[in-house]
Motif scaffolding. Sequence first.
Motif, short mmCIF file in Angstrom:
data_model
loop_
_atom_site.label_atom_id
_atom_site.label_comp_id
_atom_site.label_asym_id
_atom_site.label_seq_id
_atom_site.Cartn_x
_atom_site.Cartn_y
_atom_site.Cartn_z
N THR A 1 0.83 -1.21 0.00
CA THR A 1 0.00 0.00 0.00
C THR A 1 0.87 1.26 0.00
O THR A 1 0.36 2.36 0.20
CB THR A 1 -0.95 0.05 1.22
N THR A 2 2.16 1.09 -0.24
CA THR A 2 3.08 2.23 -0.19
C THR A 2 2.71 3.35 -1.16
O THR A 2 2.76 4.54 -0.79
CB THR A 2 4.52 1.76 -0.44
N PRO A 3 2.34 3.05 -2.41
CA PRO A 3 1.98 4.15 -3.32
C PRO A 3 0.84 5.01 -2.78
O PRO A 3 0.89 6.24 -2.89
CB PRO A 3 1.58 3.42 -4.61
N ALA A 4 -0.16 4.37 -2.21
CA ALA A 4 -1.30 5.13 -1.66
C ALA A 4 -0.87 6.02 -0.51
O ALA A 4 -1.25 7.19 -0.42
CB ALA A 4 -2.40 4.17 -1.20
N VAL A 5 -0.07 5.46 0.38
CA VAL A 5 0.36 6.22 1.56
C VAL A 5 1.25 7.39 1.15
O VAL A 5 1.16 8.49 1.70
CB VAL A 5 1.07 5.30 2.56
N THR A 6 2.12 7.16 0.17
CA THR A 6 3.00 8.24 -0.29
C THR A 6 2.20 9.41 -0.83
O THR A 6 2.45 10.57 -0.49
CB THR A 6 3.97 7.72 -1.36
N VAL A 7 1.21 9.12 -1.67
CA VAL A 7 0.37 10.18 -2.24
C VAL A 7 -0.44 10.86 -1.15
O VAL A 7 -0.53 12.10 -1.09
CB VAL A 7 -0.57 9.61 -3.33
N ALA A 8 -1.02 10.07 -0.25
CA ALA A 8 -1.84 10.64 0.82
C ALA A 8 -1.00 11.53 1.73
O ALA A 8 -1.44 12.62 2.13
CB ALA A 8 -2.50 9.52 1.62
N ARG A 9 0.18 11.07 2.07
CA ARG A 9 1.05 11.87 2.95
C ARG A 9 1.41 13.21 2.30
O ARG A 9 1.29 14.27 2.93
CB ARG A 9 2.33 11.09 3.26
N GLU A 10 1.84 13.16 1.06
CA GLU A 10 2.22 14.38 0.37
C GLU A 10 1.03 15.32 0.20
O GLU A 10 1.17 16.55 0.33
CB GLU A 10 2.83 14.04 -0.98
N HIS A 11 -0.15 14.75 -0.05
CA HIS A 11 -1.33 15.60 -0.23
C HIS A 11 -1.74 16.24 1.10
O HIS A 11 -2.10 17.43 1.13
CB HIS A 11 -2.48 14.78 -0.80
N LEU A 12 -1.67 15.49 2.18
CA LEU A 12 -2.00 16.06 3.49
C LEU A 12 -1.06 17.21 3.83
O LEU A 12 -1.48 18.24 4.36
CB LEU A 12 -1.92 14.98 4.57
#
Length: 434
Positions: free
Chosen positions: A207-218
């Motif tokens: 799930t790393t791609p999702a978390v990376t995008v979510a973190r950067e967006h937050l």
Amino acid sequence: MTSPTTILLLGTCDTKLPELLYTKSAITSSQTFGTIKVLMMDIGHGPSTSTEVDIKQSDLLSSAAEPQAQMSTLDRDTYIQTLSTHAASYISNLHQQGLIHGILGIGGSCGTSLATTAMREGLPVGFPKLMVSTMASGDVSPYIGETDIGMMYSVVDIAGRNRVLEMVLRNAGGAIAGMATSYHAQLSEFPEGKTGVRIGISMFGVTTPAVTVAREHLESILPGCEVYVFHATGSGGRAMERLIGEKQLDAVLDLTTTEMADEVVGGVLSAGPERLTAATRRDIPRVVSVGACDMVNFGKFESIPERFAGDTHTKRKFHRHNPTVSLMRTTGEECAEIARRIARNISGKATAQSGCGKVTKTRVLLPTGGVSMIDVPGQPFWDPETDEVLFKTLEKELQGTGIEVVRDEREVNDSGFAVRAAEMLRDLIESCSN
């Protein structure tokens, strides 16, 4: 810093007093870190009469039901459980009053168990903790748990002074002195009080791609926020639960709840039955998903229990993630139970009205296009029918709880899904701050 840096030194003074006194002297005689004060706490089975002891066994047991005179008559296990509880309470009070800035323990198996229990239960993550132990060269997970205790192997037994042990104890004294001095300085440089919302996110390799995008967006939509990513390996989930309970996190994006699959099925990465409950008790803004609930984790392929590896009736699907990690696809029955456990843990205190005066601050977001990197078309764990059991059970179990469940047709690692999850959490945070 208006008060001296103070280190709490604890050990069994009935058996380790000479070694403790040497360690104390090694810390206080060094001028490297300036003036350092050492408080010595006795956690021995029998009380010490030494005038060098600052915090006596009687001080720890002042509110105990067991009179001090009876402590030495208790069996070793009961003594450790009893005294560690009172030591933790005493240490917690010292920390809350700002009277200590680091803690150092020395001991064998019993002393290590007692000292580290007191550290885990009495002090938050981030407070300097170090344990010199004869047990530190083996599996130290029972002592460290989900905390940041540093373990140093004593090499020789802590039974009489010699050059090797003295060198180890001097090094330990220098290490805790440095950590405590740094920690003490940070208290004045960065006083308690947050400057931005602190968000925990759960992540797995798939799930790393999702978390990376979510973190950067937050980070882009919530200026000043701090994002803490936890690897969902059992200890990672427990660490996140602990930080939530310690109020070191203000919101949670729980994208990866795979540890619940290991708890239900019997994998090696369970975070325990209490996973997801800390945020429920605090009712903080939270978005929950089902990332990697399609899999159960084991070690090398040969380590998979025979009850799974030999089960041809259910036609189990397996995937070798790497040479030391093997994955097993969850079944429909297992997914139903995983959903029930998730629903139970996130709705434990959910009500129509929450602490911020609005509906409960938990939302569930379901990626119906696939819950992991290998649960998408063309990948080994793609099984939409089984995933549907997971989704429908969650929806059914959460009816009437006030927790909104939202379906999204994209897979968990789709950037659009990750952005939606981040923005859903942002909305919850902002609705509760207005």
